[in-house]
Design a protein around this motif. Structure first.
Motif, short mmCIF file in Angstrom:
data_model
loop_
_atom_site.label_atom_id
_atom_site.label_comp_id
_atom_site.label_asym_id
_atom_site.label_seq_id
_atom_site.Cartn_x
_atom_site.Cartn_y
_atom_site.Cartn_z
N THR A 11 154.18 34.99 -42.99
CA THR A 11 153.98 34.53 -44.36
C THR A 11 152.80 35.27 -44.98
O THR A 11 151.83 35.58 -44.30
N VAL A 12 152.91 35.55 -46.29
CA VAL A 12 151.84 36.16 -47.07
C VAL A 12 151.59 35.30 -48.29
O VAL A 12 152.51 35.07 -49.08
N SER A 13 150.38 34.79 -48.43
CA SER A 13 150.01 33.90 -49.55
C SER A 13 150.98 32.73 -49.66
O SER A 13 151.38 32.31 -50.75
N GLY A 14 151.39 32.19 -48.52
CA GLY A 14 152.28 31.03 -48.50
C GLY A 14 153.75 31.34 -48.66
O GLY A 14 154.59 30.45 -48.51
N GLN A 15 154.10 32.59 -48.93
CA GLN A 15 155.49 33.00 -49.10
C GLN A 15 156.01 33.64 -47.82
O GLN A 15 155.34 34.51 -47.24
N THR A 16 157.18 33.23 -47.38
CA THR A 16 157.77 33.80 -46.17
C THR A 16 158.31 35.19 -46.46
O THR A 16 159.14 35.38 -47.35
N VAL A 17 157.83 36.18 -45.71
CA VAL A 17 158.32 37.56 -45.88
C VAL A 17 159.19 37.98 -44.70
O VAL A 17 159.92 38.96 -44.79
N MET A 58 145.17 27.08 -46.91
CA MET A 58 146.32 27.85 -46.45
C MET A 58 145.89 29.28 -46.13
O MET A 58 145.16 29.90 -46.89
N ALA A 59 146.37 29.80 -44.99
CA ALA A 59 146.04 31.16 -44.58
C ALA A 59 146.66 32.17 -45.53
O ALA A 59 147.78 31.98 -46.01
N GLU A 60 145.93 33.24 -45.79
CA GLU A 60 146.46 34.31 -46.65
C GLU A 60 147.57 35.07 -45.93
O GLU A 60 148.52 35.53 -46.54
N LEU A 61 147.44 35.18 -44.60
CA LEU A 61 148.47 35.80 -43.78
C LEU A 61 148.69 34.94 -42.55
O LEU A 61 147.73 34.55 -41.89
N GLY A 62 149.94 34.63 -42.28
CA GLY A 62 150.27 33.83 -41.10
C GLY A 62 151.32 34.52 -40.25
O GLY A 62 152.33 35.01 -40.78
N VAL A 63 151.08 34.59 -38.96
CA VAL A 63 152.04 35.16 -38.01
C VAL A 63 152.31 34.09 -36.95
O VAL A 63 151.38 33.60 -36.31
N GLN A 64 153.58 33.74 -36.79
CA GLN A 64 153.95 32.66 -35.88
C GLN A 64 154.97 33.13 -34.86
O GLN A 64 156.05 33.61 -35.24
N ASP A 65 154.61 33.03 -33.59
CA ASP A 65 155.52 33.28 -32.47
C ASP A 65 156.29 34.60 -32.64
O ASP A 65 157.50 34.66 -32.43
N LEU A 66 155.58 35.66 -33.01
CA LEU A 66 156.22 36.92 -33.35
C LEU A 66 156.54 37.72 -32.08
O LEU A 66 155.71 37.86 -31.19
N LEU A 120 155.64 43.08 -28.33
CA LEU A 120 154.89 41.87 -28.68
C LEU A 120 155.67 40.66 -28.24
O LEU A 120 156.91 40.62 -28.36
N SER A 121 154.96 39.64 -27.75
CA SER A 121 155.61 38.41 -27.31
C SER A 121 154.79 37.21 -27.75
O SER A 121 153.62 37.09 -27.37
N GLY A 122 155.40 36.33 -28.54
CA GLY A 122 154.76 35.06 -28.91
C GLY A 122 153.45 35.20 -29.63
O GLY A 122 152.55 34.36 -29.49
N THR A 123 153.29 36.25 -30.45
CA THR A 123 152.02 36.52 -31.12
C THR A 123 151.80 35.57 -32.29
O THR A 123 152.69 35.38 -33.12
N GLN A 124 150.60 35.00 -32.36
CA GLN A 124 150.25 34.09 -33.45
C GLN A 124 148.85 34.42 -33.96
O GLN A 124 147.93 34.63 -33.17
N LEU A 125 148.70 34.47 -35.30
CA LEU A 125 147.38 34.62 -35.90
C LEU A 125 147.41 34.14 -37.33
O LEU A 125 148.46 34.09 -37.97
N ASP A 126 146.23 33.75 -37.82
CA ASP A 126 146.04 33.33 -39.21
C ASP A 126 144.86 34.10 -39.77
O ASP A 126 143.79 34.13 -39.17
N LEU A 127 145.08 34.69 -40.94
CA LEU A 127 144.03 35.43 -41.63
C LEU A 127 143.68 34.67 -42.91
O LEU A 127 144.53 34.48 -43.78
N GLU A 128 142.42 34.22 -43.01
CA GLU A 128 142.01 33.42 -44.15
C GLU A 128 141.60 34.30 -45.33
O GLU A 128 141.32 35.49 -45.19
#
Length: 351
Positions: free
Chosen positions: A61-67, A1-9, A19-27
């Motif tokens: 999401t941060v550490s699996g928790q939606t912020v 699981m990614a430590e930080l997840g950004v979906q369609d931001l 910003l439009s449709g930004t997505q990234l995962d930080l492990e």
């Protein structure tokens, strides 16, 4: 699981969709640099993750928790996201000592005096600031202030640390040294770090992966080696490194290779653009990829030397013939007059 997840931001500031449709995962344990020209959206993305800007769409999401979740109406306050933030200006309180600057966040969280004392002492010792705890920011060097700002973010062991141009206030020599200790620190502590920078050298040196943004959209994500050596677009290629740009025409192609022509210049290059190439193309080659050679041959041109500059570890030469200008790095000085230059086909990219 990614430590930080950004979906369609998506983030809109006034009437401007930044910003439009930004997505990234930080492990976990990964350093990711956000790189791009001014106005590309990199700082807005960092502030949205921190909770300092409210997106109009997407999920974080941060550490699996939606912020943050636009659809679900979730927007966790800044102080509850478990993130560390190092501001570009460091944002140290001038009237508080080093110890009190670092301890402030712990006291807000209600920790006991003994716990605050231990945690602050540990992080200051770890950053080589243990003997400076009683000093005030004006009594510190720029590098020491930068470490205090970092200590303040690390003291409560955040899941992710956010860095906004962390080295921009340092002079050139200190910046080089700071890159080394900052990456070493992040790796030793197995931190996850998202770092905004406008300095491509800083991004390449610090990051495991680089996210290149332009106009609020992600252009390319990859390792520093991928972005520098295998750019997918002309924009990515031009933003990275120091380049020579040659407008011209594509007059032939075979497989991954193309024949480039501009006035009396004809060169073979590597096709980097879309499958269906237009007739008008741009040839691009890194400054360090051109070789000064002894005579004619394949992909070689003869051109007069205009001027040279000594840079300490190398020379930079400027060649010009009419509208054609080429910058070239070499290890030695060159005499005035005509010289032969080789543009290796694999390094001469056609977009």
């Amino acid at each position: 699981m990614a430590e930080l997840g950004v979906q369609d931001l998506g983030v809109k500031l006034g009437d401007n969709q930044v910003l439009s449709g930004t997505q990234l995962d930080l492990e976990k344990g990964e350093v990711m640099a956000l790189l791009g020209p001014s106005g590309s959206g990199k700082t807005t993305l960092l502030r949205a993750v921190a909770g300092l800007e409210q997106p109009n769409s997407g999920k974080i999401t941060v550490s699996g928790q939606t912020v943050f979740d636009s659809a679900a109406g979730i927007n966790v306050p800044v102080e509850e996201r478990g993130l560390g933030f190092v501001f570009q200006s460091y944002a140290l309180w001038p009237h508080r000592s080093v110890f009190d600057n670092v301890a402030y966040g712990l006291r807000l969280r209600g920790l006991s005096r003994s716990d605050v004392q231990k945690k602050v002492a540990d992080v200051l010792d770890g950053l080589g600031l243990g003997t400076l705890a009683a000093r005030y920011p004006h009594q510190l060097s720029g590098g020491q202030q930068q470490r205090v700002a970092l200590a303040r973010s690390l003291v409560y062991q955040p899941a992710v640390i956010l860095l906004d141009e962390p080295l921009s206030n340092l002079d050139a020599k200190l910046r080089e040294e700071a890159r080394i200790w900052l990456r070493t620190l992040i790796k030793e502590k197995n931190l996850s770090a998202l770092c905004v920078t406008h300095d491509q050298v800083e991004a390449l040196a610090l990051a495991d992966r680089v996210t290149l943004l332009s106009g609020g959209r992600i252009v390319q994500v990859g390792s520093p080696q991928e972005l520098y050596g295998h750019p997918r677009t002309l924009l990515a290629a031009e933003f990275m490194g120091q380049n020579n740009r040659l407008p011209g025409r594509l007059v032939g192609r075979g497989g991954q290779w193309g024949e480039f022509e501009a006035k009396n210049l004809r060169l073979r290059g590597l096709l980097r653009g879309p499958p269906e190439f237009p007739r008008e193309v741009v040839g691009l080659i890194r400054v360090e990829a051109i070789n000064v050679v002894d005579g004619p041959g394949d992909n070689r041109i003869q051109i007069p030397l205009l001027t040279s500059m000594y840079l300490g570890d190398r020379w930079e030469h400027l060649f010009r013939d009419g509208d054609l200008t080429l910058r070239v790095h070499s290890a030695k000085a060159l005499s005035d007059g005509q010289h032969w230059l080789e543009l290796p086909p694999e390094s001469f990219w056609l977009f």
